[in-house]
Write a protein that holds these residues in place. Sequence first.
Motif, PDB file in Angstrom:
ATOM      1  N   LYS A  91       0.825  -1.191   0.000  1.00 23.51           N
ATOM      2  CA  LYS A  91       0.000   0.000   0.000  1.00 23.51           C
ATOM      3  C   LYS A  91       0.864   1.248   0.000  1.00 23.51           C
ATOM      4  O   LYS A  91       2.045   1.211   0.333  1.00 23.51           O
ATOM      5  CB  LYS A  91      -0.934   0.009   1.207  1.00 23.51           C
ATOM      6  CG  LYS A  91      -1.930  -1.144   1.223  1.00 23.51           C
ATOM      7  CD  LYS A  91      -2.891  -1.036   2.390  1.00 23.51           C
ATOM      8  CE  LYS A  91      -3.901  -2.166   2.376  1.00 23.51           C
ATOM      9  NZ  LYS A  91      -4.851  -2.065   3.511  1.00 23.51           N
ATOM     10  N   GLU A  92       0.253   2.359  -0.369  1.00 19.65           N
ATOM     11  CA  GLU A  92       0.981   3.614  -0.417  1.00 19.65           C
ATOM     12  C   GLU A  92       1.165   4.187   0.981  1.00 19.65           C
ATOM     13  O   GLU A  92       0.472   3.816   1.928  1.00 19.65           O
ATOM     14  CB  GLU A  92       0.259   4.619  -1.316  1.00 19.65           C
ATOM     15  CG  GLU A  92      -1.089   5.066  -0.779  1.00 19.65           C
ATOM     16  CD  GLU A  92      -1.789   6.037  -1.706  1.00 19.65           C
ATOM     17  OE1 GLU A  92      -1.287   6.270  -2.817  1.00 19.65           O
ATOM     18  OE2 GLU A  92      -2.845   6.571  -1.316  1.00 19.65           O
ATOM     19  N   ARG A  93       2.102   5.106   1.083  1.00 15.38           N
ATOM     20  CA  ARG A  93       2.366   5.758   2.350  1.00 15.38           C
ATOM     21  C   ARG A  93       1.298   6.814   2.622  1.00 15.38           C
ATOM     22  O   ARG A  93       1.055   7.687   1.792  1.00 15.38           O
ATOM     23  CB  ARG A  93       3.753   6.388   2.326  1.00 15.38           C
ATOM     24  CG  ARG A  93       4.231   6.923   3.659  1.00 15.38           C
ATOM     25  CD  ARG A  93       5.697   7.335   3.583  1.00 15.38           C
ATOM     26  NE  ARG A  93       6.554   6.203   3.239  1.00 15.38           N
ATOM     27  CZ  ARG A  93       7.875   6.263   3.162  1.00 15.38           C
ATOM     28  NH1 ARG A  93       8.500   7.413   3.408  1.00 15.38           N
ATOM     29  NH2 ARG A  93       8.574   5.188   2.833  1.00 15.38           N
ATOM     30  N   ASP A  94       0.685   6.729   3.778  1.00 14.89           N
ATOM     31  CA  ASP A  94      -0.404   7.627   4.130  1.00 14.89           C
ATOM     32  C   ASP A  94      -0.104   8.363   5.425  1.00 14.89           C
ATOM     33  O   ASP A  94       0.575   7.855   6.314  1.00 14.89           O
ATOM     34  CB  ASP A  94      -1.721   6.855   4.293  1.00 14.89           C
ATOM     35  CG  ASP A  94      -2.221   6.252   3.001  1.00 14.89           C
ATOM     36  OD1 ASP A  94      -2.759   5.129   3.043  1.00 14.89           O
ATOM     37  OD2 ASP A  94      -2.082   6.895   1.950  1.00 14.89           O
ATOM     38  N   VAL A  95      -0.659   9.561   5.529  1.00 18.23           N
ATOM     39  CA  VAL A  95      -0.463  10.355   6.724  1.00 18.23           C
ATOM     40  C   VAL A  95      -1.197   9.731   7.910  1.00 18.23           C
ATOM     41  O   VAL A  95      -2.273   9.150   7.756  1.00 18.23           O
ATOM     42  CB  VAL A  95      -0.932  11.809   6.500  1.00 18.23           C
ATOM     43  CG1 VAL A  95      -2.443  11.871   6.306  1.00 18.23           C
ATOM     44  CG2 VAL A  95      -0.489  12.707   7.637  1.00 18.23           C
TER      45      VAL A  95
END
Length: 126
Positions: free
Chosen positions: A43-47
Amino acid sequence: QVQLVESGGGLVQAGGSLRLSCVASGRTFSNYAMGWFRQAPGKERDVVASIDWSGGNTNYEDSVKGRFTISRDNAKNTVYLQMNSLKPEDTAVYYCAAKSSGVTVAIRTPTWYDYWGQGTQVTVSS
């Protein structure tokens, strides 16, 4: 260059707590906006949370509101992420990010930040 080092990750059961720390090098930490991000496999990097230079403005993603708290101690060049009531879906590598800025808004956009730590693994078991 700013060096960021995260620590405090580990394995915890659901409902437990962890406190992540990010220590920054240099003398100018007090004017750095900071953020915590996480990235699960595939998954992408999320805040997760962000905080402005003063610590007076914070922002959280909806899924962690009421459970996580971001804070900073500029005298110690350290930003913290207190994580309570952890859930298995919180499992990820957690990254600290920084940018020299005097903005008074907590920035949630990953690409805005200039410096990143190496990450610390948080695993929440069910």
